[in-house]
Design a protein around this motif. Structure first.
Motif, mmCIF file in Angstrom:
data_model
loop_
_atom_site.group_PDB
_atom_site.id
_atom_site.type_symbol
_atom_site.label_atom_id
_atom_site.label_comp_id
_atom_site.label_asym_id
_atom_site.label_seq_id
_atom_site.Cartn_x
_atom_site.Cartn_y
_atom_site.Cartn_z
ATOM 1 N N SER A 90 1.204 -15.755 -3.673
ATOM 2 C CA SER A 90 0.906 -16.266 -5.025
ATOM 3 C C SER A 90 -0.584 -16.480 -5.288
ATOM 4 O O SER A 90 -1.001 -16.644 -6.426
ATOM 5 N N THR A 91 -1.396 -16.483 -4.225
ATOM 6 C CA THR A 91 -2.820 -16.808 -4.386
ATOM 7 C C THR A 91 -3.713 -15.566 -4.465
ATOM 8 O O THR A 91 -4.934 -15.684 -4.401
ATOM 9 N N LEU A 92 -3.136 -14.397 -4.610
ATOM 10 C CA LEU A 92 -3.922 -13.163 -4.612
ATOM 11 C C LEU A 92 -4.739 -13.017 -5.890
ATOM 12 O O LEU A 92 -4.274 -13.342 -6.984
ATOM 13 N N SER A 93 -5.952 -12.500 -5.735
ATOM 14 C CA SER A 93 -6.758 -12.153 -6.903
ATOM 15 C C SER A 93 -6.234 -10.843 -7.489
ATOM 16 O O SER A 93 -5.523 -10.087 -6.822
ATOM 17 N N GLN A 94 -6.591 -10.548 -8.728
ATOM 18 C CA GLN A 94 -6.153 -9.309 -9.371
ATOM 19 C C GLN A 94 -6.694 -8.097 -8.631
ATOM 20 O O GLN A 94 -6.021 -7.060 -8.517
ATOM 21 N N GLU A 95 -7.901 -8.215 -8.109
ATOM 22 C CA GLU A 95 -8.506 -7.105 -7.346
ATOM 23 C C GLU A 95 -7.670 -6.762 -6.124
ATOM 24 O O GLU A 95 -7.424 -5.595 -5.836
ATOM 25 N N LYS A 96 -7.228 -7.787 -5.394
ATOM 26 C CA LYS A 96 -6.408 -7.543 -4.201
ATOM 27 C C LYS A 96 -5.040 -6.998 -4.589
ATOM 28 O O LYS A 96 -4.488 -6.134 -3.907
ATOM 29 N N LYS A 97 -4.475 -7.495 -5.694
ATOM 30 C CA LYS A 97 -3.187 -6.971 -6.151
ATOM 31 C C LYS A 97 -3.286 -5.486 -6.468
ATOM 32 O O LYS A 97 -2.409 -4.704 -6.118
ATOM 33 N N ASP A 98 -4.372 -5.103 -7.143
ATOM 34 C CA ASP A 98 -4.581 -3.690 -7.485
ATOM 35 C C ASP A 98 -4.734 -2.845 -6.225
ATOM 36 O O ASP A 98 -4.200 -1.733 -6.147
ATOM 37 N N TYR A 99 -5.466 -3.389 -5.244
ATOM 38 C CA TYR A 99 -5.677 -2.647 -3.990
ATOM 39 C C TYR A 99 -4.355 -2.453 -3.251
ATOM 40 O O TYR A 99 -4.037 -1.350 -2.803
ATOM 41 N N PHE A 100 -3.571 -3.522 -3.125
ATOM 42 C CA PHE A 100 -2.292 -3.435 -2.421
ATOM 43 C C PHE A 100 -1.333 -2.485 -3.140
ATOM 44 O O PHE A 100 -0.608 -1.712 -2.505
ATOM 45 N N THR A 101 -1.341 -2.523 -4.481
ATOM 46 C CA THR A 101 -0.480 -1.623 -5.258
ATOM 47 C C THR A 101 -0.865 -0.171 -5.024
ATOM 48 O O THR A 101 -0.006 0.703 -4.867
ATOM 49 N N ASN A 102 -2.177 0.094 -4.976
ATOM 50 C CA ASN A 102 -2.657 1.455 -4.724
ATOM 51 C C ASN A 102 -2.261 1.932 -3.332
ATOM 52 O O ASN A 102 -1.875 3.092 -3.147
ATOM 53 N N GLN A 103 -2.315 1.025 -2.345
ATOM 54 C CA GLN A 103 -1.926 1.386 -0.985
ATOM 55 C C GLN A 103 -0.432 1.701 -0.895
ATOM 56 O O GLN A 103 -0.020 2.594 -0.148
ATOM 57 N N ILE A 104 0.372 0.989 -1.663
ATOM 58 C CA ILE A 104 1.806 1.279 -1.707
ATOM 59 C C ILE A 104 2.041 2.677 -2.268
ATOM 60 O O ILE A 104 2.845 3.453 -1.741
ATOM 61 N N LYS A 105 1.302 3.018 -3.332
ATOM 62 C CA LYS A 105 1.422 4.347 -3.933
ATOM 63 C C LYS A 105 1.030 5.432 -2.935
ATOM 64 O O LYS A 105 1.702 6.456 -2.819
ATOM 65 N N ILE A 106 -0.073 5.207 -2.216
ATOM 66 C CA ILE A 106 -0.555 6.192 -1.241
ATOM 67 C C ILE A 106 0.483 6.415 -0.148
ATOM 68 O O ILE A 106 0.783 7.549 0.236
ATOM 69 N N ASN A 107 1.054 5.327 0.369
ATOM 70 C CA ASN A 107 2.069 5.440 1.423
ATOM 71 C C ASN A 107 3.346 6.094 0.901
ATOM 72 O O ASN A 107 4.003 6.851 1.632
ATOM 73 N N ALA A 108 3.700 5.812 -0.352
ATOM 74 C CA ALA A 108 4.892 6.424 -0.944
ATOM 75 C C ALA A 108 4.710 7.932 -1.096
ATOM 76 O O ALA A 108 5.631 8.714 -0.824
ATOM 77 N N ILE A 109 3.510 8.355 -1.519
ATOM 78 C CA ILE A 109 3.214 9.785 -1.648
ATOM 79 C C ILE A 109 3.265 10.462 -0.285
ATOM 80 O O ILE A 109 3.826 11.552 -0.135
ATOM 81 N N CYS A 110 2.699 9.793 0.720
ATOM 82 C CA CYS A 110 2.706 10.320 2.087
ATOM 83 C C CYS A 110 4.142 10.499 2.581
ATOM 84 O O CYS A 110 4.483 11.531 3.168
ATOM 85 N N LEU A 111 4.984 9.504 2.326
ATOM 86 C CA LEU A 111 6.386 9.575 2.743
ATOM 87 C C LEU A 111 7.110 10.711 2.035
ATOM 88 O O LEU A 111 7.874 11.464 2.654
ATOM 89 N N SER A 112 6.844 10.859 0.733
ATOM 90 C CA SER A 112 7.459 11.938 -0.037
ATOM 91 C C SER A 112 7.058 13.305 0.504
ATOM 92 O O SER A 112 7.895 14.214 0.625
ATOM 93 N N GLN A 113 5.788 13.462 0.858
ATOM 94 C CA GLN A 113 5.301 14.737 1.402
ATOM 95 C C GLN A 113 5.936 15.033 2.758
ATOM 96 O O GLN A 113 6.284 16.179 3.058
#
Length: 223
Positions: free
Chosen positions: A35-58
């Motif tokens: 709950s204490t995450l800054s918006q910058e960290k939330k954006d970074y973590f969301t981007n990392q989830i996308k990257i890992n999801a793309i990797c898994l799909s490939q």
């Protein structure tokens, strides 16, 4: 009781590669729940989830292709298409992937052969292979450039596509193993470089093509 050795399956071979992005997704989802995450960290973590999801799909797509090759169900669909337009599409995708990797300082260069006006091959598969080679180049290049191009071979009956980078290079002791889909490679800068090159070789084998690699540690790689 006599027990035979179980033959390695594609799933067994790539199990660790599949688990890595799954663990990455689960880990970053857990971090997003704080709950204490800054918006910058939330954006970074969301981007990392996308990257890992793309990797898994490939990875899943690669396993599907390899499975079809092993069972004789892999199909090649040839068509004729403009060379420069195709290269332009490849470069646009390379620039997107470079920017997503926060490596905008890396230059993307092209080197087309003016004698080649069009290609007659499986457009989807060539694009698939080049995207994998470019992805490897981006992951392993931290400064300099990546050059993408094609040329008519000396006997003028075959076209050579190439991706060259000024990255970390591939060590001599594993260079002969990078195309072997049944071998687990030692821990190198990019763990996925081995399976992606193995997939490229398998697909090109079905297309009656070849792939080879030239690399010098600390200087770069050409595939």
């Amino acid at each position: 009781i006599k027990l035979g050795m179980e033959k390695p399956t594609l799933f067994n071979t790539y199990f660790d590669s599949l688990v890595e992005p799954i663990n990455g997704i689960l880990g970053f989802v857990e971090l997003l729940n704080q709950s204490t995450l800054s918006q910058e960290k939330k954006d970074y973590f969301t981007n990392q989830i996308k990257i890992n999801a793309i990797c898994l799909s490939q990875l899943i797509e690669d396993l599907h292709d390899l499975s079809k090759i092993e069972t004789g169900k892999f199909k090649i669909s040839k068509s004729t298409f403009p060379a420069l337009e195709f290269l332009s599409d490849i470069v646009k995708m390379a620039e997107i992937e470079r920017n997503k990797a926060y490596k905008k300082e890396i230059r993307i260069l092209t080197k087309p052969d003016s004698k080649i006006l069009q290609f007659n091959t499986d457009k989807y598969r060539i694009k698939q292979i080049l995207n994998k080679l470019i992805d490897n180049a981006i992951k392993n290049t931290f400064k300099g450039q990546i050059e993408i191009g094609y040329e008519l071979m000396e006997h003028e009956k075959q076209i050579r596509f190439f991706v060259k980078d000024t990255g970390v290079g591939i060590p001599n002791f594993i260079r002969q193993s990078v195309f072997n889909k049944s071998k687990t490679l030692p821990n190198i800068e990019n763990k996925q470089i081995g399976y992606s090159l193995a997939v490229c070789k398998s697909i090109l084998g079905e297309m009656k093509g070849e792939i080879w690699i030239e690399s010098t540690e600390g200087i770069g790689t050409s595939v």
